[in-house]
Design an enzyme around this catalytic site. Sequence first.
Site, PDB file in Angstrom:
ATOM      1  N   ARG A  35       0.821  -1.222   0.000  1.00 46.96           N
ATOM      2  CA  ARG A  35       0.000   0.000   0.000  1.00 46.96           C
ATOM      3  C   ARG A  35       0.851   1.266   0.000  1.00 46.96           C
ATOM      4  O   ARG A  35       0.443   2.290  -0.563  1.00 46.96           O
ATOM      5  CB  ARG A  35      -0.945  -0.010   1.197  1.00 46.96           C
ATOM      6  CG  ARG A  35      -2.077  -0.989   0.966  1.00 46.96           C
ATOM      7  CD  ARG A  35      -2.959  -1.103   2.160  1.00 46.96           C
ATOM      8  NE  ARG A  35      -4.162  -1.847   1.822  1.00 46.96           N
ATOM      9  CZ  ARG A  35      -4.990  -2.372   2.703  1.00 46.96           C
ATOM     10  NH1 ARG A  35      -4.757  -2.241   3.996  1.00 46.96           N
ATOM     11  NH2 ARG A  35      -6.062  -3.019   2.317  1.00 46.96           N
ATOM     12  N   LYS A 198     -19.037 -18.775  -0.755  1.00 48.91           N
ATOM     13  CA  LYS A 198     -20.505 -18.756  -0.740  1.00 48.91           C
ATOM     14  C   LYS A 198     -21.103 -17.932  -1.853  1.00 48.91           C
ATOM     15  O   LYS A 198     -20.626 -16.851  -2.173  1.00 48.91           O
ATOM     16  CB  LYS A 198     -20.974 -18.140   0.588  1.00 48.91           C
ATOM     17  CG  LYS A 198     -20.643 -18.996   1.770  1.00 48.91           C
ATOM     18  CD  LYS A 198     -21.057 -18.281   3.030  1.00 48.91           C
ATOM     19  CE  LYS A 198     -20.996 -19.212   4.225  1.00 48.91           C
ATOM     20  NZ  LYS A 198     -21.375 -18.525   5.455  1.00 48.91           N
ATOM     21  N   GLY A 354     -10.927  -9.311  -1.983  1.00 49.88           N
ATOM     22  CA  GLY A 354     -10.745 -10.361  -0.989  1.00 49.88           C
ATOM     23  C   GLY A 354      -9.691 -11.390  -1.292  1.00 49.88           C
ATOM     24  O   GLY A 354      -8.561 -11.064  -1.661  1.00 49.88           O
ATOM     25  N   GLY A 377     -13.097  -4.526   0.023  1.00 48.66           N
ATOM     26  CA  GLY A 377     -14.502  -4.124   0.120  1.00 48.66           C
ATOM     27  C   GLY A 377     -14.889  -3.114  -0.946  1.00 48.66           C
ATOM     28  O   GLY A 377     -15.970  -3.189  -1.534  1.00 48.66           O
TER      29      GLY A 377
END
Length: 396
Positions: A35, A198, A354, A377
């Site tokens: 970063r 999921k 993610g 996110g």
Amino acid sequence: MVTLNDFNFENKRALIRVDFNVPLNEDLEVTDTTRIEAAKPSIIKVLEDGGSVVLMSHLGRPKGAVDPKLSLSHIVDTASEIIGVNIKFVGDCVGAEVRKAVNALQAGEILLLENLRFYAQEESGDAEFSKQLAEWGDIYVNDAFGTAHRAHASTTIIAGYFSGNKCFGSLLSKEIEAIDKVLTSGEKPVTAILGGAKVSSKITIIENILDAIDHLIIGGGMTYTFIKAMGGEIGDSICELDKLDLATSLLEKAKEKGVSVHLPVDVLAASEFSNEADVQTTPVDQIPAGWQGLDAGPKTLEHFKSVILESKTILWNGPIGVFEMPNFAKGTIAMGTFVEEATKNGAFSLVGGGDSVAAVKQFGFADKVSYVSTGGGAMLESLEGKSLPGIAAILN
Ligand code: AMP
């Protein structure tokens, strides 16, 4: 899109919101500098123009109180080394001490403010706090994609105090361009590879991208909810029983929109959720009771490879197996090599959101794809089609 290349920073003070939320070890040393490196181009541009830089960021989750372990002072040496300039540090982000340090700043110098989240007003988006921060610069630059989906003081509210004098930093503009290349201006055929555990966490993404893509490759744990919905035997594989109807309707929607959906045809089934489990390759819809699919099988990978190699634009979100276990990482690694090959052949490839980012880094593909997003996110919300407050605040 207004970027910092639209400004000349000579004798100007740039107030840059960066994402220096880096991991620290027990000795409070930075363990991943990605970063900080990503923020470098914007900082260098201002300095080369003859301006000075005030940097602000958060670090961790101090929840509105001072926590010495989360002081940004711990990253000053590392950041100075990466940027190539000795960064000055002030132990607050608002108040008299900061004013003094800011006023003393000369062209070519960089000042880093203390962790913004030592104040609860940062996350609550407090107007007065934002106004105080706004005093530290002539031009506001938002270069923190990782927090662009938060309407915090330093990412969003502050922009209201810089009418005409605000812009995207180079990292943030690269992120916006990469998303745009995939969702609106991508060369066809456009393929999305969606994996992960999921389907419930990817529903909005699937619905949003169906208009933009030609092929949808589904892998990972969410495969089994689709296979079960289609009447297959999935043994003990991960499955969201309350999402079967939804899986069916997503497949119908894809068909209506002319999107080809590619599901695994065979899998590596394991006798338990463990790297040491017994393994057998089975058709995806004939997994024996007591066994669970943990990675894509060889026929599946061959098919996915052919789809990926004919794609001109590729979005990859989510691993296609339990990549944390070496015996079930092979499918995800193979997908990396296919995306790498397609990229070499001229495709644009974006990896974002993610665990897929963790996977491409772990397996050494980060510099072999066109772009790896720095915001988990924020990338997911962009793919869901949401307008990010940090981006909207610059555009307004
Ligand atoms: P997500 O955060 O939704 O992208 O999910 C990432 C996680 O999905 C990783 O931790 C993988 O281990 C997990 N995963 C991928 N494939 C499977 C699978 N077949 N069964 C269980 N978990 C899986």
